[in-house]
Structure formats: structure tokens, C-alpha cells
Scaffold this active site. Structure first.
Site, short mmCIF file in Angstrom:
data_model
loop_
_atom_site.label_atom_id
_atom_site.label_comp_id
_atom_site.label_asym_id
_atom_site.label_seq_id
_atom_site.Cartn_x
_atom_site.Cartn_y
_atom_site.Cartn_z
N GLY A 1 -4.88 25.01 7.22
CA GLY A 1 -4.49 24.52 8.66
C GLY A 1 -5.47 25.08 9.61
O GLY A 1 -5.20 24.27 10.66
N CYS B 1 14.61 -1.98 1.95
CA CYS B 1 13.64 -2.71 1.94
C CYS B 1 13.96 -4.24 1.81
O CYS B 1 14.76 -4.55 0.61
CB CYS B 1 12.41 -2.34 1.20
SG CYS B 1 11.20 -3.63 0.81
N CYS C 1 12.05 -5.19 -1.98
CA CYS C 1 12.20 -4.43 -2.92
C CYS C 1 13.29 -3.69 -3.13
O CYS C 1 13.75 -3.27 -3.97
CB CYS C 1 10.96 -3.42 -3.29
SG CYS C 1 11.11 -2.04 -2.41
N CYS D 1 8.89 -1.93 3.35
CA CYS D 1 8.21 -0.98 3.06
C CYS D 1 6.90 -0.78 3.61
O CYS D 1 6.05 -2.02 3.39
CB CYS D 1 7.83 -0.79 1.33
SG CYS D 1 9.30 -0.19 0.46
N CYS E 1 5.80 -0.83 -3.03
CA CYS E 1 6.74 -1.95 -2.68
C CYS E 1 6.46 -2.86 -3.81
O CYS E 1 7.54 -3.49 -4.56
CB CYS E 1 6.65 -2.63 -1.59
SG CYS E 1 8.18 -3.87 -1.08
#
Lengths: 277, 272, 247
Positions: free
Chosen positions: A29, A238, A241, A263, A269
């Protein structure tokens, strides 16, 4: 290879960047400055991510490039083509097949493996920049763990909107020490940062900073005890899908306001649709 | 009656401090002790060096010579304290020194804008130090914000308003609330009533007096206004051209000044 | 009366000279070679023509004025304390716990109401606010200050009303040494009686008091001894040695 070194950057530069990356991995980080090079595109188009990718790319690596989850947007296509040309490496759109995935603003839906590396493109690496314009000051704040202001921002959100209004680039605390900007990924993706099997590297070209979240690192999204972190949710699956667990993009389909939710991760997807078919 | 315990522990010590920018510009040879619960006023005209001294004492500017020594109260658990309970302010790193000023001490600026975040709400301003210390409950932060706003006589209903919308006097009170919320034992104040209307000043001074007593604050107060000094300070140091020309109890300095300059200063004050 | 009691306060050869730098360094000698002793339960009244600066002695005992020469000594059960060279921070505790002072005029602080002015000496000792308020109100009532004035700042009060607030504030702490500077100057007969009674009560508590009373009648009622000061307050003249005149 038309006079370019493998993956465009010279070996000394790659070494310098890899040294920086080692440092970054050692201090999860923490923003490590690096000597960013001129890339054949302007700042703001992924030069940071590209330099990182260039530094770690090997001849036998398979590369995937996505932009907002999609392999087929202009930027993703350009960057993929760039590496095909200067490195001659194999490229793919299938997440599972990639060794290195360079991404702008999304994390793939499929869980990554320990032998994969995710490289993020980062515009502003400094999570404190919104409130403190001085670089000198923000560096001191990080070294002293003076992170009160981050919660000030969240407090303000709740005071103004009744809830935390930040929906992307949601600040996280890495390994309990450094507050980090995970790049403008939707907060929906934040949980994927936590205890990821894959190594995650972040590159900001204009600001010339890189940082890392090593595998199996604790990553906590900042929140309040009485306003805990929450991810986005949709009412519909979605439209293509049927997935209920992925990040959905809203697509306007006509000028009567008709819309679809699909998606954002195109590969996810597609593979779901192929499974059914 | 038994002899009373007159000795008070020193909280802050200036040991022969010098910080000069040029001949007689800055401060020279400053030596004093601040005790727990005391308000020490540093008075002088502009150019006397009092602001320089305040910056050196509060850790913002290193002296050319001398030491600033802090004796942290035992219950605060301040680290880097030597065996004898002393912390040499400029021997510890800058990072640590900043942390001290941010969390252990307080600094009230003359212009409240310098001590506030103008773009976030009053509540966020007051709560920031608490958040920095790890307070993570929004409800409690808000409650603390309202509590402190009441203490400094601001309407708690205005907790979500931005300081931009407050008057100068209100901004100053907000700055004070923001500084005192973590109950620092030692507070530095630089002309806290400077630039405020007289009636607003009176209110602020009264509020400060009460807070000093209620919270047991020790204060180093820089002012050019002798009336403010008389009201708030227990002890005074009079500065001129970088040096302390006289020091003692406030009423003694103002009622029986010994030094020529002090006499001049006291006799120059207009009384309505 | 109490001549055989061990003194609480002893003053030896006290001098005070003001140097007026603004007037070219003129030296104003206001006190020379003053000695006295004061025992607990005793009220010593300072006498002398008005304007010679009797208040100066009280101010020196309170730490408001510096001492040019001589010694001021408090005798405690377990030791002595010399006040002449005491550091400033020691005076805070001394004023809080040992030496009380009723000044000639109330110094008005804006916005602080009468009852809070009276409560303050107790609050600085950390007393409970409710109790302090009750004691303060009782004293103000005793001094016949109208209740409607209690929650108002004394800035707009009459001289006599301000004086009563000042007296209440001076007496509430029950200090072992109490300095009184013209406490009855602006009071009517009834309130003078109240103050006299308060002084007698303080005396029987063992308070040592040093006072300036312009009013002869009050003086006679409260004084155990009189100390004429003319000879020790020369203005610009010199003065002979000390003499104490028992009443």
C-alpha cells in the site's frame, strides 16, 4: 522487432521499475516513486500500467488487457496491440488463460490464481489528495498515519447524504497500515482486493508512483461502525447471461429511455453464455 | 494551618531559547517554566519576538540555541520520554513533533481560517481529531460534535453547516472546539481574539476562562492586548526586541511594573 | 487580646519605593521600615491619613505589588514561608488557599454574573458547583443583595452593590489571612452591621485580618489593634522607627 527493445522499455528502466515493485511488495500500500518514462501516448491513457506491464512481461507470458471490464473498447484494443507489436507475446481475452492482466477501473469477476498478476492503471495514486494538495504534507501524513481526514470525508458524506456516497476509488487500509486508493474501480470490487491469491500492482504514469498489494493481504474498506461498508446491488440480473453476482453496466438501448443491465466484465459474460449454449 | 504545597510540576520549559533572523529580530535568551493549570501570557508590541517564540515553543520552528522541554502528564502515555520524564522537543524527529502538536497539544491560530477546514461541516471539523485517534462510530462523533459546539456557545443545530457560513467570532469558537475536543493539556494561542468585535471578544474570553478552569488547561497565550492578558493570564512575560524584560504575576506586572518599558506599555493603554 | 498567640504573619522592616521611569526615574518612597505581627483571630487595623497609600501594604501582602526591601513571613504549623522572593507560580496556590483579599473596588469582568463572581474562589479549589452556588447565594442574601441581581454581571450595579459582591467573594473562601480594603465604604448601616458580624465570625474561626476602615464606628467594633502608618509612609520623606499602639 522494428528496433524496439522487448516490451518497448530498455532493460535498465525495467530493472529500476522492478526494484521499485519489490519495494512496493515489501511495504503493502505504500507509494513508491519511480522514474517514469515517456510512453507513446499521453498521460491519462494508462502509461503507468503499461510501464509496469512492460517491466514484468516475459516472452512466454500471455497478456490480457481490459478497460472498464471490456476487452473490446478502444483503449484495451490499442494497448493489447501495442504489446503484441513490441513484445510479440500471446494475448487473450479469457481471464483464466492470462498470466498478466492489465486493467483500467475493474477487477475481473473470476477469482484470480496465485500465478496471475493484475496490473492496475491509476490516475491519482494519493488518496489524501482530495483534501491536501501538498505532496510533502501527504507524505508526512502517511508516515504518521494521520488518516483522520479520510474519515472526515466519509463523515461528510453521511452528514450530507445520509450514507457514504463514494462509489468508486473507495479508500482502503492495506495490511492495517497504509491508506490506499485502489484506483477508480467500483466499490463493488473492493472485497476482491482482500486476501487475493494473485499479486496486484498499481502504476500511475503522470504521478510516477507505483504500489502493490501482495497476495493474501488484509484489505479493509474504510467505514464507520454504525455505517458499515456495503457494495452496490442491482434489482435485475445481467440481460445477456443472467448473472446476479457481477457488476452490471447500464446500457441505454433506445431514445425512449429503454435500458439494459449487462455484465461489465465481457469475458465473464461471454463464458457464462457459452456454458449455457 | 500547615504549610501549603506551593510547588507545581513544570509542564513546559524553555531553556535559554534563541531564534534570531537578524539583530534583535526574533527571540533571545528566553528562559521560563510553565506549570500545570497555568495561563502564561506573552505580551509585547509587534516586532517583540513573541510570535517567533510561540512558534519555537509549539514545535513549528527549531531554535538556534536552547531547548524546549516537555514533561508529559503520566496518564497520557506519551512515548520517547527520557528517564527523568523529559521530552526534548527538537531532539525527537519532526514526525513525532508534529504528532505531538496535533494530538497532545493544541494550537489556536489568530485567524480561525488557518485552523479550520472550511470546506467541511462544523461537525466534521470538531470530530476530526477524534477520528484521527480512531473513533469509528458516526453517531458518537456527531454527539461529541454537538456537545462541544454547545460548550463553545455555538448552536448545535448548525453542526452540518460549513464554517464559511459562520461569522468570525463563531469560526474562532469552532476552532477552539476543534482544538480542545481531545482535551490537550497544553494549548498555544496566538491572539485568539484579534480582529473580533469587542462584544464578541468579551464572550470568547469568558468562555476561554471557564474552559481553562474546567479542563485544567495550561496555556501559552500571545497577545498585544493587555486587557486580554489581565483577564486570561495568571502570569505574564513582557517582551521587547526579542528579550523578556519583565516577568511575574499578571496583576503585579500591570499594577506595579518595574521595567521602564513595561511602565510605558501599561500607561499607554486607553481605558474608556 | 491575643498578644500571646504565636503570630501567623510577621513583617520586618518593609520598604517600598516606586521608580517612575516615565518621569525620568523619579523615586517615590511610599513605605519605610515597617514591621508588624498579626496573630490568628486578630484584626489589625491600619490607620493613617487618607491618600498615603495604606492599600499599598495590603497589595504587597497579596502579591500585587513587589517588595523593595524587608521581609514578609507566614508562620505555619510546620514551617515558615517567606513571601518576599516567592516565585510567581507559588502565589496562585497562596491566594487560593491562604490569603484572601477584599479589594477597594470590584474589578468587573464582562459577562460573569454576580453569583459566579462569588463562587469563583471555591471553584478554583475544585469545589462542587452546586454547593458553591448555594454558599454564594447564602452570602449574597445575607448581604442583602437583591436576588434579581444575582444572575446579572455587576458592571451595571451601584457602588454599594458591587462592594457587597466583592465582600462575599472575599469571605467565601474562609482564608486564614484576610486583607480588607475599605469593605464598608459604600454601605448603609444595616449592611455595615452584616459585614461587622462576618468579620467577628471570621475572627472566631481564627482568621488573621488586616484591614483599612475609613468608618470610625466600624473600626472600633472590629479592631483588636491599631497600627498608625503615617510614620512609615513617608511619601518623599523619611520616617522614624516602629511603634505599635494597643487599642
Amino acid at each position: 522487432m522494428n528496433g524496439y527493445n522487448f516490451a518497448y522499455l530498455d532493460e535498465q528502466t525495467k530493472r529500476m521499475i522492478r526494484r521499485g515493485l519489490l519495494k512496493a511488495v515489501a511495504i503493502p500500500g505504500y507509494q513508491v516513486p519511480f522514474g517514469g518514462r515517456e510512453m507513446p501516448m499521453p498521460y491519462g491513457w494508462g502509461t503507468g500500467g503499461m510501464q509496469l506491464t512492460a517491466s514484468i512481461l516475459g516472452e512466454s507470458d500471455v497478456l490480457k488487457v481490459i478497460d472498464q471490464g471490456a476487452d473490446d473498447t478502444t483503449n484495451a484494443v490499442s494497448i493489447r496491440a501495442f504489446f503484441e507489436r513490441v513484445a510479440g507475446v500471446e494475448t487473450t481475452t479469457e481471464t483464466g488463460k492470462a498470466d498478466i492482466i492489465q486493467t483500467r477501473h475493474r477487477i475481473p469477476e473470476v477469482s484470480l490464481r496465485h500465478d496471475q498478476i493484475l496490473v492496475f492503471q491509476v490516475p491519482i495514486p494519493e488518496p489524501l489528495r482530495f483534501i491536501e494538495p501538498s505532496e510533502e504534507e501527504t507524505r508526512l501524513m502517511h508516515s504518521l498515519e494521520e488518516y483522520g481526514v479520510m474519515h472526515v470525508k466519509l463523515y461528510e458524506d453521511i452528514a450530507r447524504h445520509g450514507h457514504i456516497a463514494t462509489t468508486y476509488a473507495y479508500p482502503v487500509k492495506v495490511d492495517g497500515r497504509y491508506v490506499t486508493d485502489p484506483s477508480p474501480i467500483p466499490k463493488f470490487d473492493n472485497p476482491k482486493l482482500h486476501m487475493s491469491e494473485a499479486l496486484m500492482l498499481f502504476g500511475a504514469g503522470r504521478e510516477k508512483r507505483l504500489y502493490a498489494i501482495p497476495p493474501y493481504t488484509r484489505v479493509e474498506s474504510l467505514d464507520f461502525d454504525d455505517h458499515p461498508f456495503e457494495v452496490q446491488q442491482w434489482d435485475e440480473p445481467c440481460a445477456l447471461c443472467g448473472a446476479r453476482d457481477s457488476f452490471l453496466d447500464e446500457v441505454i438501448i433506445d431514445d425512449a429511455g429503454g435500458r439494459l443491465f449487462v455484465c461489465s466484465d465481457t469475458d465473464y459474460c461471454q463464458s457464462r453464455r457459452e456454458e449455457v449454449a | 494551618m500547615r504549610r501549603p504545597q506551593l510547588e507545581r510540576s513544570a509542564l513546559l520549559e524553555a531553556r535559554d531559547i534563541t531564534r534570531l533572523y537578524g539583530p534583535e529580530k526574533g527571540c533571545e535568551g528566553i528562559d521560563f517554566r510553565l506549570h500545570a493549570g497555568e495561563v502564561l501570557g506573552i505580551v509585547g508590541e509587534s516586532g517583540s519576538g513573541k510570535s517567533t517564540l510561540l512558534r519555537v515553543l509549539s514545535g513549528l520552528e527549531a531554535p538556534d540555541a536552547g531547548r524546549v522541554v516537555y514533561h508529559p502528564p503520566v496518564d497520557r502515555g506519551v512515548d520517547e520520554v527520557a528517564e527523568n520524564g523529559e521530552l526534548d522537543l527538537y531532539a525527537i524527529g519532526e514526525a513525532r513533533r508534529r504528532a505531538l502538536l496535533r494530538m497532545e497539544w493544541g494550537l489556536v491560530h489568530q485567524n480561525p481560517r488557518d485552523g479550520l477546514r472550511l470546506e467541511v461541516s462544523a461537525g466534521a471539523n470538531v470530530g476530526e481529531r477524534l477520528m484521527a485517534l480512531g473513533e469509528r462510530h458516526y453517531g458518537q462523533l456527531r454527539a461529541a460534535g454537538q456537545d462541544w459546539m454547545s460548550r463553545v456557545e455555538l448552536d448545535p443545530q448548525r453542526i452540518d453547516d460549513a464554517p464559511r457560513t459562520f461569522s468570525g467570532g463563531m469560526q474562532q469558537r469552532l476552532q477552539i472546539a476543534r482544538t480542545l475536543v481531545t482535551r490537550p493539556r497544553l494549548v498555544f494561542m496566538d491572539e485568539p481574539t484579534g480582529g473580533l468585535d469587542v462584544s464578541v471578544q468579551a464572550r470568547l474570553l469568558d468562555m476561554l476562562r471557564t474552559l481553562v478552569r474546567q479542563l485544567g488547561l495550561s496555556v501559552v497565550l500571545v497577545t498585544h492586548d493587555l486587557a486580554v492578558a489581565r483577564l486570561l493570564a495568571h502570569r505574564l512575560m513582557v517582551m521587547r526586541r526579542g528579550r523578556v524584560v519583565e516577568a511575574g504575576l499578571t496583576d503585579q506586572i500591570l499594577d506595579d511594573p518595574q521595567h521602564a518599558y513595561t511602565q510605558l506599555l501599561v500607561s499607554s493603554v486607553l481605558t474608556p | 487580646m491575643n498578644a500571646m498567640t504565636t503570630p501567623f504573619l510577621s513583617v520586618e522592616a518593609l520598604d517600598k519605593t516606586f521608580v517612575l521611569h516615565g518621569q525620568g526615574g523619579t523615586r517615590l518612597e511610599v513605605m519605610r521600615d515597617l514591621s508588624l505581627s498579626l496573630s490568628p483571630g486578630e484584626c489589625l487595623v491600619l490607620a493613617g491619613r487618607s491618600g498615603i497609600g495604606k492599600s499599598t501594604l495590603l497589595k504587597m501582602l497579596h502579591g500585587s505589588y513587589r517588595i523593595t526591601g524587608g521581609s514578609l513571613c507566614l508562620h505555619f504549623a510546620d514551617g515558615e514561608l517567606e513571601l518576599a522572593e516567592l516565585p510567581a507560580h507559588a502565589w496562585h496556590t497562596l491566594r487560593r488557599d491562604v490569603i484572601g483579599y477584599v479589594s477597594q473596588f470590584l474589578r468587573v469582568v464582562p459577562r460573569v454574573c454576580a453569583v459566579e463572581v462569588v463562587m469563583e474562589p471555591l471553584l478554583t479549589r475544585g469545589a462542587d458547583t452546586v454547593e458553591a452556588r448555594q454558599l454564594a447565594e447564602a452570602l449574597l442574601a445575607r448581604l442583602n443583595l437583591p436576588e434579581r441581581l444575582w444572575s446579572l454581571p455587576p458592571g451595571t450595579f451601584s457602588g454599594g452593590e458591587q462592594q457587597r459582591v466583592n465582600i462575599a467573594r472575599g469571605f467565601i473562601g474562609e482564608h486564614p489571612l484576610l486583607l480588607l480594603d475599605e469593605p464598608t465604604a459604600s454601605l448603609d448601616a444595616a449592611n455595615r452591621d452584616v459585614v461587622v458580624a462576618m468579620i467577628q465570625e471570621a475572627k472566631s474561626r481564627g482568621t488573621a485580618m488586616l484591614g483599612i476602615f475609613h468608618d470610625e464606628e466600624v473600626r472600633e467594633r472590629v479592631a483588636d489593634r491599631l497600627l498608625p502608618l503615617d510614620r512609615h509612609m513617608p511619601g518623599r520623606t523619611t520616617a522614624p522607627t516602629v511603634e505599635e499602639t494597643p487599642q
